[in-house]
Design an enzyme around this catalytic site. Structure first.
Site, PDB file in Angstrom:
ATOM      1  N   THR A   1      -4.378   5.864   2.586  1.00 20.45           N
ATOM      2  CA  THR A   1      -4.670   7.223   3.061  1.00 20.45           C
ATOM      3  C   THR A   1      -5.424   8.014   1.988  1.00 20.45           C
ATOM      4  O   THR A   1      -5.177   9.198   1.766  1.00 20.45           O
ATOM      5  CB  THR A   1      -3.386   7.977   3.509  1.00 20.45           C
TER       6      THR A   1
ATOM      7  N   ARG B   1       0.500  10.429   1.255  1.00 21.60           N
ATOM      8  CA  ARG B   1       0.891  11.371   2.310  1.00 21.60           C
ATOM      9  C   ARG B   1       2.108  12.187   1.946  1.00 21.60           C
ATOM     10  O   ARG B   1       2.546  13.014   2.735  1.00 21.60           O
ATOM     11  CB  ARG B   1       1.243  10.595   3.591  1.00 21.60           C
TER      12      ARG B   1
ATOM     13  N   GLU C   1       0.867  -1.189   0.000  1.00 20.68           N
ATOM     14  CA  GLU C   1       0.000   0.000   0.000  1.00 20.68           C
ATOM     15  C   GLU C   1       0.894   1.227   0.000  1.00 20.68           C
ATOM     16  O   GLU C   1       1.752   1.369   0.874  1.00 20.68           O
ATOM     17  CB  GLU C   1      -0.861  -0.032   1.272  1.00 20.68           C
TER      18      GLU C   1
ATOM     19  N   LYS D   1     -10.589  -2.160   6.792  1.00 22.65           N
ATOM     20  CA  LYS D   1      -9.322  -1.946   7.491  1.00 22.65           C
ATOM     21  C   LYS D   1      -9.678  -1.589   8.933  1.00 22.65           C
ATOM     22  O   LYS D   1     -10.467  -0.660   9.156  1.00 22.65           O
ATOM     23  CB  LYS D   1      -8.595  -0.780   6.806  1.00 22.65           C
TER      24      LYS D   1
HETATM   25  C1  3PG Z   1      -1.681   3.343   7.768  1.00 22.25           C
HETATM   26  O1  3PG Z   1      -1.854   4.353   7.111  1.00 22.25           O
HETATM   27  O2  3PG Z   1      -2.168   2.255   7.458  1.00 22.25           O
HETATM   28  C2  3PG Z   1      -0.954   3.451   9.053  1.00 22.25           C
HETATM   29  O3  3PG Z   1      -0.346   4.683   9.232  1.00 22.25           O
HETATM   30  C3  3PG Z   1       0.002   2.361   9.275  1.00 22.25           C
HETATM   31  O4  3PG Z   1       0.162   2.298  10.640  1.00 22.25           O
HETATM   32  P1  3PG Z   1       1.584   2.008  11.275  1.00 22.25           P
HETATM   33  O5  3PG Z   1       2.518   3.088  10.747  1.00 22.25           O
HETATM   34  O6  3PG Z   1       1.366   2.127  12.757  1.00 22.25           O
HETATM   35  O7  3PG Z   1       1.997   0.646  10.834  1.00 22.25           O
END
Ligand code: 3PG
Length: 217
Positions: free
Chosen positions: A77, A54, A50, A137
């Site tokens: 995101t 961002r 994924e 999710k």
């Molecule tokens: C995401 O966008 O899925 C999360 O920011 C991932 O979470 P993590 O950085 O705590 O693994």
């Protein structure tokens, strides 16, 4: 814009996620890191990833990782319909969001890509299920109570399948992966900001291989 009740195109997504059941979450600071990153993940045995929307280079990075060929790439995101359109144009084969947005869901359906909304409550899960989406999710999974929270949700929502993400690390994998309602586990620990800053692709490969190995255990 309202969410229609047409079943989402989940076949690709299920195939991508149910292979290794590990979803590396990538926040790529610079498109130059995309190719070696894709190489390290694929060499570690990952089959999908994924790319989060961002960073300014997210779209280019998504395209470069998709072009690399070894991974089925989704966008993460994704907060707006416009981002969903850009993500799919850049090669995203699925779309994830940290929350549920009916317009994003509608746009993904129009574009024919599976969408995985984030849920953190029974109400949000109800909304996703009523929109015809059974794969969600769970975000931020560890902060919500982890596998015990999933177990509690499964009683009223036996049809739901979860991709727990958020605060997850390698130590949490066995408990999540042993749960039949968990489709795959997502997280950034395999390719964290520090690894990318240092260009430590060997460590990214090692952590990915370790996660993939745990998922097969
Ligand atoms: C995401 O966008 O899925 C999360 O920011 C991932 O979470 P993590 O950085 O705590 O693994």
């Amino acid at each position: 814009m309202s969410t229609d009740l047409t079943p989402a195109p989940t076949a690709d997504l299920t195939a991508a996620l149910s292979g290794t059941r590990i979803l590396p979450v990538l926040t790529v600071p610079d498109v130059a890191t995309a190719a070696p990153l894709a190489e390290a993940l694929a060499a570690g045995g990952a089959r999908c990833a994924e790319v989060t929307f961002r960073t300014p280079d997210a779209e280019k990075a998504l395209r470069a990782i998709a072009d690399h060929g070894g991974l089925t790439v989704g966008a993460g995101t994704v907060l707006t319909p416009e981002q969903a359109e850009r993500a799919v144009a850049a090669g995203a084969r699925f779309v994830l969001s940290p929350g549920f947005d009916a317009d994003v869901v509608h746009t993904c359906r129009k574009l024919g890509v599976p969408v995985v909304p984030g849920v953190a409550t029974a109400t949000e899960l109800t909304r996703a299920l009523r929109a015809g989406l059974t794969t969600v999710k769970l975000f931020p999974a560890e902060h919500l109570g982890g596998a015990r929270f999933i177990q509690a949700l499964v009683a009223p929502f036996p049809q739901a399948r979860f991709v727990p993400t958020g605060g997850v690390g390698p130590a949490h994998l066995p408990i999540y992966l042993s749960h039949p309602a968990v489709l795959a586990v997502g997280g950034s620990w395999m390719a964290a900001a520090g690894h990318l800053e240092r260009g430590d692709y060997a460590e990214i490969r090692r952590l990915t291989a370790e996660a993939v190995e745990r998922s097969a255990a």
